[in-house]
Design an enzyme around this catalytic site. Structure first.
Site, mmCIF file in Angstrom:
data_model
loop_
_atom_site.group_PDB
_atom_site.id
_atom_site.type_symbol
_atom_site.label_atom_id
_atom_site.label_comp_id
_atom_site.label_asym_id
_atom_site.label_seq_id
_atom_site.Cartn_x
_atom_site.Cartn_y
_atom_site.Cartn_z
ATOM 1 N N ARG A 71 37.077 30.084 37.635
ATOM 2 C CA ARG A 71 35.774 29.727 38.008
ATOM 3 C C ARG A 71 35.141 28.577 37.370
ATOM 4 O O ARG A 71 34.533 27.779 38.026
ATOM 5 C CB ARG A 71 34.886 30.803 38.053
ATOM 6 C CG ARG A 71 35.083 31.902 38.777
ATOM 7 C CD ARG A 71 34.240 33.332 38.827
ATOM 8 N NE ARG A 71 34.268 34.040 40.023
ATOM 9 C CZ ARG A 71 33.667 35.243 40.215
ATOM 10 N NH1 ARG A 71 32.893 35.532 39.053
ATOM 11 N NH2 ARG A 71 33.805 35.738 41.446
ATOM 12 N N LYS B 168 39.127 51.220 51.091
ATOM 13 C CA LYS B 168 38.219 51.954 52.181
ATOM 14 C C LYS B 168 37.693 50.999 53.557
ATOM 15 O O LYS B 168 37.245 49.722 53.520
ATOM 16 C CB LYS B 168 36.921 52.000 51.516
ATOM 17 C CG LYS B 168 36.878 53.127 50.288
ATOM 18 C CD LYS B 168 35.672 53.386 49.751
ATOM 19 C CE LYS B 168 35.653 54.547 48.797
ATOM 20 N NZ LYS B 168 34.397 54.761 48.251
ATOM 21 N N GLY C 49 32.537 39.471 46.660
ATOM 22 C CA GLY C 49 31.557 40.074 47.287
ATOM 23 C C GLY C 49 30.784 38.875 48.170
ATOM 24 O O GLY C 49 30.537 39.319 49.198
ATOM 25 N N GLY D 77 38.340 40.250 45.463
ATOM 26 C CA GLY D 77 38.901 40.214 44.092
ATOM 27 C C GLY D 77 40.176 40.820 43.919
ATOM 28 O O GLY D 77 41.071 39.992 43.171
HETATM 29 P P1 ADP Z 1 39.836 43.481 47.552
HETATM 30 O O1 ADP Z 1 38.970 43.428 46.156
HETATM 31 O O2 ADP Z 1 40.668 42.362 47.544
HETATM 32 O O3 ADP Z 1 38.439 43.571 48.615
HETATM 33 P P2 ADP Z 1 39.780 46.425 47.697
HETATM 34 O O4 ADP Z 1 38.969 46.529 46.749
HETATM 35 O O5 ADP Z 1 39.359 46.892 49.046
HETATM 36 O O6 ADP Z 1 40.283 44.857 47.867
HETATM 37 O O7 ADP Z 1 41.021 47.319 47.560
HETATM 38 C C1 ADP Z 1 41.837 47.173 46.598
HETATM 39 C C2 ADP Z 1 42.504 48.423 46.122
HETATM 40 O O8 ADP Z 1 42.921 49.308 46.980
HETATM 41 C C3 ADP Z 1 43.570 48.334 45.012
HETATM 42 O O9 ADP Z 1 43.154 48.811 43.647
HETATM 43 C C4 ADP Z 1 44.678 48.950 45.446
HETATM 44 O O10 ADP Z 1 45.543 49.832 44.604
HETATM 45 C C5 ADP Z 1 44.101 49.923 46.642
HETATM 46 N N1 ADP Z 1 45.095 50.393 47.468
HETATM 47 C C6 ADP Z 1 45.703 49.552 48.396
HETATM 48 N N2 ADP Z 1 46.586 50.362 49.030
HETATM 49 C C7 ADP Z 1 46.473 51.527 48.736
HETATM 50 C C8 ADP Z 1 47.042 53.010 49.179
HETATM 51 N N3 ADP Z 1 47.850 52.958 50.258
HETATM 52 N N4 ADP Z 1 46.648 54.091 48.560
HETATM 53 C C9 ADP Z 1 45.610 54.145 47.605
HETATM 54 N N5 ADP Z 1 45.149 52.911 47.043
HETATM 55 C C10 ADP Z 1 45.255 51.706 47.641
#
Ligand code: ADP
Ligand code: MG
Length: 397
Positions: free
Chosen positions: A39, A200, A376, A353
């Site tokens: 950053r 989620k 975010g 992230g």
């Molecule tokens: P980002 O930060 O890129 O927006 P998220 O925070 O939505 O992504 O999701 C990332 C998390 O989702 C990671 O910690 C990863 O381990 C978890 N994850 C991905 N696939 C699965 C799965 N099949 N079961 C449980 N956790 C998962």
């Protein structure tokens, strides 16, 4: 929706003027040193452009969550020292962001000089966007430049408030972030393919809704895919499924098919009895998950189907990993998708992230058109929301 067009530092004559620049120096720190300076490096082009144009550059940022109190571990002095190394000129670390120390430091600047104010979140007025605090900050500048895309979804004093008191324009990083992502949403080269993963459905629901009807394909992975598969009637065993979002997933599937957006789900999955590096992992079809096993990644058939769509894309937006990439046996889906996105000749954008961390781990980040510096903020941007730190900037006429 037209692509955003905001005035930038190129539209201003800054010679001899005090330019108050909000940067996002909220970097990960480990034992007092900077663990990742991405950053800071991302803000250098704006700082250099201002210096070379003869501005007196007054930088401000937050670091961590000090919640309105001084926290020594969250002082910005180590960041000032690192920035000085990067740009090869001294960067004064000012011990406060308002008050007499700040005013004196700014007054002492010559054209082309740079100082960094202390962590703005040491004052409660920052997050409260409190008018008195806003006025004190604004008194340190003749103009305001927002280059902190990563904080632009917050209406805080240093990201939004000061923009009402000073002429406000975008920095070069901000311009790039909103330009590339804005064009992808408003006028994408087609096919426009979105890859959405992560944990989620409820975290990404706004993004999915905004992309339906805009994107040609939405490719789903991660634990999110489990929730969609359950909505389609598949038995997901011991997988993480967001129970409260199953009906939402069904609605999304419906909305996509009505809008002509092809929403695709994994055809195979990597399963294991537990989330451990030495757990016996297996690849199975989506109809063959034993009751005591969980889906932790998308399988090779899914990677190759998604990869074929991605390689032909005119625009790709990727948010959210395809599996538990942090644990080696469940990283191949995310790595495979990273490779396909890297091989795409179109405009490719990665935000989020964990997605960016996963991408960095593959070593393919330099083959992506744009890796967003905002987690975010990029999510809210992709949801189609107006970010307050962007809205406050002058429109280009
Ligand atoms: P980002 O930060 O890129 O927006 P998220 O925070 O939505 O992504 O999701 C990332 C998390 O989702 C990671 O910690 C990863 O381990 C978890 N994850 C991905 N696939 C699965 C799965 N099949 N079961 C449980 N956790 C998962
Ligand atoms: Mg995350």
């Amino acid at each position: 929706m037209a692509a955003l067009s905001k005035q930038t530092i190129r539209d201003l004559d800054v010679r001899g003027r005090q330019v108050l620049v909000r940067v996002d120096f909220n970097v990960p720190m480990k034992a007092g040193s900077i663990a990742d300076d991405t950053r800071i490096r991302a803000a250098v082009p704006t700082i250099e452009a201002l210096r070379h144009a003869g501005a007196r550059v007054v930088l401000m940022s937050h670091l961590g969550r000090p919640d309105g109190k001084v926290v020594d571990a969250l002082r910005l002095a180590p960041i000032a020292a690192h920035l000085a190394d990067l740009i090869g000129v001294p960067v004064a670390a000012v011990p406060d962001c308002i008050g007499s120390a700040a005013r004196a430091a700014v007054k002492g600047l010559h054209d082309g000089d740079v100082c960094l104010l202390e962590n703005v979140r040491f004052h409660a007025g920052e997050e409260a966007n409190e008018p008195g605090f806003v006025a004190e900050l604004a008194a340190l500048g003749d103009v305001f430049v927002n280059d902190a895309f990563g904080t632009a979804h917050r209406a805080h004093a240093s990201t939004e408030g000061v923009g009402h008191l000073l002429p406000a324009v975008a920095g070069l990083l901000m311009e790039r972030e909103i330009g590339i992502m804005g064009t992808a949403l408003a006028d994408p080269a087609r096919p426009f393919v979105a890859v959405v993963g992560g944990k989620k459905v409820s975290d990404k629901i706004g993004v999915l809704r905004n992309l339906i009807g805009r994107a040609d394909h939405i490719l789903i992975g991660g634990a999110m895919a489990n929730t969609f598969l359950q909505a389609q009637g598949h038995a997901m065993g011991a997988s993480y499924v967001e129970g409260s979002a199953v009906s939402t997933a069904a609605e999304i599937l419906d909305a996509a098919s009505q809008a002509g957006t092809r929403l695709e789900l994994p055809s195979d999955l990597v399963i294991a009895p537990r989330l451990e590096v030495d757990a016996p992992a297996m690849i199975v079809g989506v109809d063959a998950i034993p009751a005591d096993q969980m889906a932790l990644d998308i399988g090779p058939d899914s990677v190759s189907r998604y990869g074929a769509v991605l390689r032909e894309a005119g625009t790709v937006i990727w948010n959210g990993p395809m599996g538990v990439f942090e644990v080696a046996p469940f990283a191949a889906g995310t790595t495979g998708i990273a490779r396909a996105v890297a091989e795409c000749a179109g405009t490719t954008i990665v935000g989020g992230g964990d997605s960016v961390a996963a991408l960095e781990a593959t070593g393919l980040a330099d083959r992506i058109t744009h890796v967003s510096t905002g987690g975010g903020a990029s999510l809210e941007f992709l949801e189609g929301k107006v970010l307050p730190g962007v809205a406050v900037l002058r429109d280009r006429h």
